[in-house]
Design a protein around this motif. Structure first.
Motif, short mmCIF file in Angstrom:
data_model
loop_
_atom_site.label_atom_id
_atom_site.label_comp_id
_atom_site.label_asym_id
_atom_site.label_seq_id
_atom_site.Cartn_x
_atom_site.Cartn_y
_atom_site.Cartn_z
N ALA A 128 0.82 -1.21 0.00
CA ALA A 128 0.00 0.00 0.00
C ALA A 128 0.86 1.26 0.00
CB ALA A 128 -0.94 -0.01 1.20
N GLY A 129 1.98 1.23 0.71
CA GLY A 129 2.88 2.39 0.72
C GLY A 129 3.50 2.64 -0.64
N LYS A 130 3.94 1.57 -1.30
CA LYS A 130 4.52 1.72 -2.65
C LYS A 130 3.45 2.19 -3.64
CE LYS A 130 7.98 -1.86 -1.97
NZ LYS A 130 8.37 -3.24 -2.32
N ALA A 131 2.25 1.67 -3.50
CA ALA A 131 1.16 2.08 -4.39
C ALA A 131 0.82 3.55 -4.17
CB ALA A 131 -0.06 1.20 -4.16
N ALA A 132 0.83 4.00 -2.92
CA ALA A 132 0.56 5.41 -2.64
C ALA A 132 1.63 6.29 -3.26
CB ALA A 132 0.49 5.64 -1.14
N ARG A 133 2.87 5.83 -3.22
CA ARG A 133 3.95 6.58 -3.86
C ARG A 133 3.74 6.69 -5.37
NH1 ARG A 133 8.73 3.27 -3.57
NH2 ARG A 133 8.03 2.63 -5.61
N ASP A 134 3.15 5.65 -5.97
CA ASP A 134 2.88 5.64 -7.41
C ASP A 134 1.51 6.22 -7.75
OD1 ASP A 134 5.32 4.40 -7.76
OD2 ASP A 134 4.48 2.39 -7.87
N HIS A 135 0.80 6.74 -6.74
CA HIS A 135 -0.53 7.33 -6.90
C HIS A 135 -1.56 6.31 -7.39
CE1 HIS A 135 1.36 11.18 -6.19
NE2 HIS A 135 2.21 10.93 -7.16
N VAL A 136 -1.40 5.07 -6.95
CA VAL A 136 -2.34 4.00 -7.28
C VAL A 136 -3.22 3.74 -6.06
CG1 VAL A 136 -2.56 1.56 -7.90
CG2 VAL A 136 -0.75 2.95 -8.93
N HIS A 152 -6.08 -3.01 10.97
CA HIS A 152 -6.29 -1.73 11.66
C HIS A 152 -5.14 -1.44 12.63
CE1 HIS A 152 -8.27 1.50 13.79
NE2 HIS A 152 -8.10 0.84 14.93
N TYR A 153 -4.72 -2.44 13.38
CA TYR A 153 -3.64 -2.25 14.34
C TYR A 153 -2.30 -1.99 13.65
CZ TYR A 153 -6.83 -3.82 17.96
OH TYR A 153 -7.88 -3.94 18.82
N SER A 154 -2.14 -2.47 12.42
CA SER A 154 -0.88 -2.25 11.70
C SER A 154 -0.83 -0.86 11.08
CB SER A 154 -0.69 -3.31 10.62
OG SER A 154 -1.62 -3.12 9.57
N GLY A 155 -1.95 -0.14 11.05
CA GLY A 155 -1.97 1.21 10.49
C GLY A 155 -2.31 1.27 9.02
N LEU A 156 -2.86 0.20 8.50
CA LEU A 156 -3.18 0.15 7.07
C LEU A 156 -4.38 1.02 6.72
CD1 LEU A 156 -2.09 -1.35 4.57
CD2 LEU A 156 -3.90 -3.01 4.91
N ASP A 157 -5.18 1.38 7.71
CA ASP A 157 -6.40 2.17 7.46
C ASP A 157 -6.11 3.51 6.79
OD1 ASP A 157 -7.77 0.14 8.62
OD2 ASP A 157 -8.14 1.17 10.51
N HIS A 158 -4.93 4.04 7.01
CA HIS A 158 -4.60 5.35 6.45
C HIS A 158 -4.22 5.29 4.98
CE1 HIS A 158 -4.73 6.96 10.48
NE2 HIS A 158 -3.91 6.01 10.88
N LEU A 159 -3.92 4.09 4.47
CA LEU A 159 -3.43 3.96 3.10
C LEU A 159 -4.42 3.31 2.14
CD1 LEU A 159 0.21 2.79 3.86
CD2 LEU A 159 -0.52 5.05 3.14
N VAL A 160 -5.43 2.63 2.66
CA VAL A 160 -6.35 1.90 1.79
C VAL A 160 -7.79 2.25 2.13
CG1 VAL A 160 -4.77 -0.06 1.58
CG2 VAL A 160 -6.56 -0.13 3.30
N THR A 161 -8.67 1.88 1.23
CA THR A 161 -10.10 1.95 1.52
C THR A 161 -10.61 0.52 1.61
OG1 THR A 161 -10.62 2.07 -0.84
CG2 THR A 161 -10.44 4.15 0.34
N TYR A 162 -11.64 0.34 2.43
CA TYR A 162 -12.21 -0.99 2.64
C TYR A 162 -13.57 -1.07 1.97
CZ TYR A 162 -8.59 -1.73 6.12
OH TYR A 162 -7.39 -1.86 6.74
N ARG A 163 -13.89 -2.27 1.51
CA ARG A 163 -15.18 -2.49 0.88
C ARG A 163 -15.70 -3.87 1.28
NH1 ARG A 163 -14.49 -1.81 -5.10
NH2 ARG A 163 -13.82 -3.96 -5.00
N ASN A 164 -17.00 -3.97 1.52
CA ASN A 164 -17.68 -5.24 1.80
C ASN A 164 -17.14 -5.95 3.02
OD1 ASN A 164 -19.10 -4.81 -0.57
ND2 ASN A 164 -17.73 -6.08 -1.79
#
Length: 168
Positions: A128-136, A152-164
């Motif tokens: 997710a961090g690399k994708a954010a750097r590439d604007h993906v 959530h505890y790893s901090g991924l919530d700030h970089l991705v969106t969740y669905r379903n």
């Protein structure tokens, strides 16, 4: 990491210097053994130059052909995402991230993931961090309550969106 333009310039310069050096070596060498050495080295050096140019052109072609892609690249993960499977999963996600475009994004389907640990969440966080750097944009779908809690505890919530899925 060099940019594509720098790689293309390097490959072109490498090829030009190789050809010039080869020509000078064959043209102005006084001893026969040096001429033979230069003639023997020509195919190897030219092969390297051609490989550099070919790789650069493939990267450019892939990038231009993918800019029109509007659909997301979808990666479906199954089983457990732990230290044992982290390296393989990282390779698959990295390949998918490189194929994804800013217009289409990357979707990671975790519907069939039963268990995820710190190593698994680190792989997702790095992707997710690399994708954010590439604007993906990255979307995680189908994460169950336990998996979502770990993410959530790893901090991924700030970089991705969740669905379903459900909130932790």
């Amino acid at each position: 990491m060099r940019s594509r333009a720098e790689k293309a310039a390097f490959a072109a310069a490498f090829g030009a210097v190789t050809l010039a050096t080869t020509w000078i070596g064959v043209r102005y060498a006084d001893q026969r053994w040096s001429q033979y050495a230069v003639v023997i080295a020509i195919p190897f050096v030219l092969r390297q130059a051609v490989l550099e140019i070919r790789i650069t052109l493939q990267q450019l072609w892939r990038r231009f052909s993918l800019t029109a892609r509007r659909r997301p690249v979808v990666v479906t993960l199954r089983g457990s995402l732990d230290a044992r499977t982290a390296a393989r999963t990282a390779r698959h996600l990295d390949t998918a991230r490189k194929a994804a475009t800013p217009a289409g994004g990357l979707t990671i389907d975790l519907t069939h993931v039963r268990v995820i640990d710190a190593a698994g969440s680190t792989v997702l966080l790095a992707t997710a961090g690399k994708a954010a750097r590439d604007h993906v944009p990255v979307t995680v779908q189908g994460a169950g309550p336990g998996v979502r809690r770990t993410l959530h505890y790893s901090g991924l919530d700030h970089l991705v969106t969740y669905r379903n899925d459900t909130r932790p």
